[in-house]
Design a protein around this motif. Structure first.
Motif, short mmCIF file in Angstrom:
data_model
loop_
_atom_site.label_atom_id
_atom_site.label_comp_id
_atom_site.label_asym_id
_atom_site.label_seq_id
_atom_site.Cartn_x
_atom_site.Cartn_y
_atom_site.Cartn_z
N ALA A 244 -15.26 -5.56 9.42
CA ALA A 244 -16.44 -6.46 8.16
C ALA A 244 -17.26 -5.45 6.88
CB ALA A 244 -17.16 -7.65 8.14
N ARG A 245 -16.84 -5.73 5.39
CA ARG A 245 -17.96 -5.09 4.82
C ARG A 245 -17.59 -5.81 3.46
NH1 ARG A 245 -14.84 -4.03 -0.35
NH2 ARG A 245 -12.97 -3.36 -0.30
N VAL A 246 -19.18 -5.39 3.24
CA VAL A 246 -19.75 -6.88 1.71
C VAL A 246 -19.78 -5.58 0.48
CG1 VAL A 246 -21.22 -7.67 0.92
CG2 VAL A 246 -20.95 -7.86 3.37
N ALA A 247 -19.01 -6.80 -0.24
CA ALA A 247 -19.29 -6.03 -1.75
C ALA A 247 -19.75 -6.93 -3.01
CB ALA A 247 -17.21 -5.96 -1.62
N SER A 248 -20.28 -6.37 -3.21
CA SER A 248 -21.12 -6.96 -4.80
C SER A 248 -20.91 -6.77 -5.97
CB SER A 248 -22.82 -6.86 -4.24
OG SER A 248 -22.66 -7.32 -2.61
N SER A 249 -20.74 -7.43 -7.22
CA SER A 249 -20.75 -7.49 -8.66
C SER A 249 -21.90 -7.51 -9.23
CB SER A 249 -19.45 -7.44 -8.61
OG SER A 249 -19.34 -7.08 -10.52
N GLU A 250 -22.79 -6.63 -9.93
CA GLU A 250 -23.34 -7.54 -11.12
C GLU A 250 -22.62 -8.11 -12.06
OE1 GLU A 250 -26.58 -5.00 -11.94
OE2 GLU A 250 -27.13 -4.18 -9.97
N GLU A 251 -22.04 -7.07 -12.95
CA GLU A 251 -20.96 -7.42 -13.45
C GLU A 251 -20.86 -9.31 -13.46
OE1 GLU A 251 -17.18 -5.64 -14.59
OE2 GLU A 251 -17.58 -6.69 -15.88
N TYR A 252 -19.88 -9.69 -12.62
CA TYR A 252 -19.64 -11.01 -11.74
C TYR A 252 -20.50 -11.81 -10.90
CZ TYR A 252 -14.88 -9.07 -13.15
OH TYR A 252 -14.03 -9.09 -13.71
N VAL A 256 -18.59 -10.52 -1.89
CA VAL A 256 -17.78 -10.90 -1.09
C VAL A 256 -17.17 -10.12 0.13
CG1 VAL A 256 -14.93 -10.68 -1.32
CG2 VAL A 256 -15.88 -10.78 -3.51
N VAL A 257 -17.07 -10.69 1.00
CA VAL A 257 -16.77 -10.48 2.50
C VAL A 257 -15.58 -10.04 2.22
CG1 VAL A 257 -17.87 -10.76 5.12
CG2 VAL A 257 -19.22 -11.93 2.86
N VAL A 258 -15.02 -9.04 3.34
CA VAL A 258 -13.71 -8.42 3.38
C VAL A 258 -13.57 -8.18 4.99
CG1 VAL A 258 -11.88 -6.73 2.84
CG2 VAL A 258 -13.51 -7.51 1.36
N GLY A 259 -12.07 -8.62 5.48
CA GLY A 259 -12.79 -8.51 7.61
C GLY A 259 -11.11 -8.44 7.16
N THR A 260 -11.30 -7.11 8.27
CA THR A 260 -9.60 -6.90 8.51
C THR A 260 -9.61 -6.44 9.65
OG1 THR A 260 -10.19 -5.25 6.40
CG2 THR A 260 -8.80 -4.67 7.96
N ARG A 261 -8.25 -6.98 10.26
CA ARG A 261 -7.80 -7.34 11.39
C ARG A 261 -7.56 -5.92 12.02
NH1 ARG A 261 -2.40 -9.96 13.89
NH2 ARG A 261 -2.12 -8.44 15.52
N PRO A 262 -7.93 -5.90 13.36
CA PRO A 262 -7.39 -4.10 13.65
C PRO A 262 -6.32 -4.28 13.52
CG PRO A 262 -8.74 -5.84 14.98
CD PRO A 262 -8.51 -6.44 13.96
N LEU A 263 -5.90 -2.52 13.29
CA LEU A 263 -4.31 -2.40 13.55
C LEU A 263 -3.55 -3.00 14.92
CD1 LEU A 263 -3.72 0.91 11.54
CD2 LEU A 263 -2.87 -1.06 11.31
#
Ligand SMILES: C[S@@+](CC[C@H](N)C(=O)[O-])C[C@H]1O[C@@H](n2cnc3c(N)ncnc32)[C@H](O)[C@@H]1O
Length: 263
Positions: A244-252, A256-263
């Protein structure tokens, strides 16, 4: 301007909206005047707006990522902040990706991602029939298939393990915070579109719990959260087997939290 929609009508409408506390009275008045086809219709639109109905429900559409999205009454109005989730998804999506817009509401996210990424194969689902009807209209051009039911339950089994991008702008308002929301949301958007349970994360927990069955290896789940919820959401994703990683935007003003299934 022609006919009834003259400068006098515009300034009278601005005055009425301003007196009712509309912050963007000028912009709203211009939109209402351009939508109304008669003086009577304008009067009815203005009185519904003064009563607190969301502008988008009166106009019948909302602007989202530069698109005009149909929004019927009883359907969640897509928020500008959620454009950030679409930008994050577009940055990691591949051409021809299988995309699932879960808790799709009007289908705004799927429609916007379809416009941003070539050749995506689009699916969407929502529990509310009004939302499903609306999403079917908004996603028709994209060839989107829209299902009605509880989260993943109505989806075809053939989609399991194939979803490259899972967009899920779930309800995430903690139950007790709903009464603090502006009346437009609190009174005119169905509670099921807002209420995320005690900590706001109930639906996200359920989505994360099933996500691995639907995501392709390396596929991504993107949800919106408040800044204060994001680390808890990330932990929920990790406990469900995703990174998981967290992305933030001041502009908006969005997280958003992005989860990724391992390969
Ligand atoms: C916050 S709104 C987001 C709608 C849309 N994605 C958007 O951003 O404009 C949440 C949506 O989730 C839907 N929803 C709530 N619980 C659900 C469930 N258990 N299964 C499917 N959809 C659900 C609601 O009907 C609502 O349309």
């Amino acid at each position: 301007m022609t006919g009834f929609a003259d400068a006098r009508a515009l300034s009278a409408t601005i005055g009425t909206l301003r007196a009712a506390g509309c912050v963007f009275a000028e912009e709203e008045a211009a939109l209402l005047l351009s939508a109304a086809t008669s003086q009577d219709e304008l009067a009815s639109m203005v009185s519904r707006r003064v009563a607190g109905l969301p502008l988008e429900h009166i106009l019948g559409w909302a602007e989202f990522c530069g698109l005009r999205i149909i929004v019927d009454t009883d359907v969640f109005v897509p928020r500008r902040r959620t454009e950030f989730l679409v930008h994050e998804a577009a940055a990691i999506a591949h051409v021809g990706e299988v995309v699932l817009d879960l808790c799709c509401g009007s289908g705004a996210l799927g429609a916007a991602l379809f416009a941003a990424v070539d050749g995506i194969e689009l699916y969407a689902a929502d529990i509310e029939s009004a939302a499903v009807a609306c999403a079917r209209l908004n996603l028709a051009e994209a060839g989107g298939r829209v299902y009605e039911g509880d989260l993943f339950e109505p989806l075809p089994a053939s989609l399991r393990g194939r979803v490259g991008i899972l967009l899920a702008n779930t309800p995430y308002v903690p139950t007790e915070a709903i009464e603090l929301m502006p009346p437009e949301a609190r009174l005119y958007e169905p509670r099921v579109t807002l209420d995320g349970g005690v900590d706001g994360l109930d639906v996200q927990r359920r989505v994360a719990g099933e996500a691995l069955q639907w995501l392709a290896p390396g596929g991504h789940l993107l949800v919106e959260a408040s800044e204060s919820q994001a680390s808890a959401t990330a932990r929920i994703f990790e406990a469900s087997g995703m990174s998981a990683r967290v992305a933030s935007s001041e502009e908006y003003d969005a997280t958003v939290v992005v989860g990724t299934r391992p390969l």
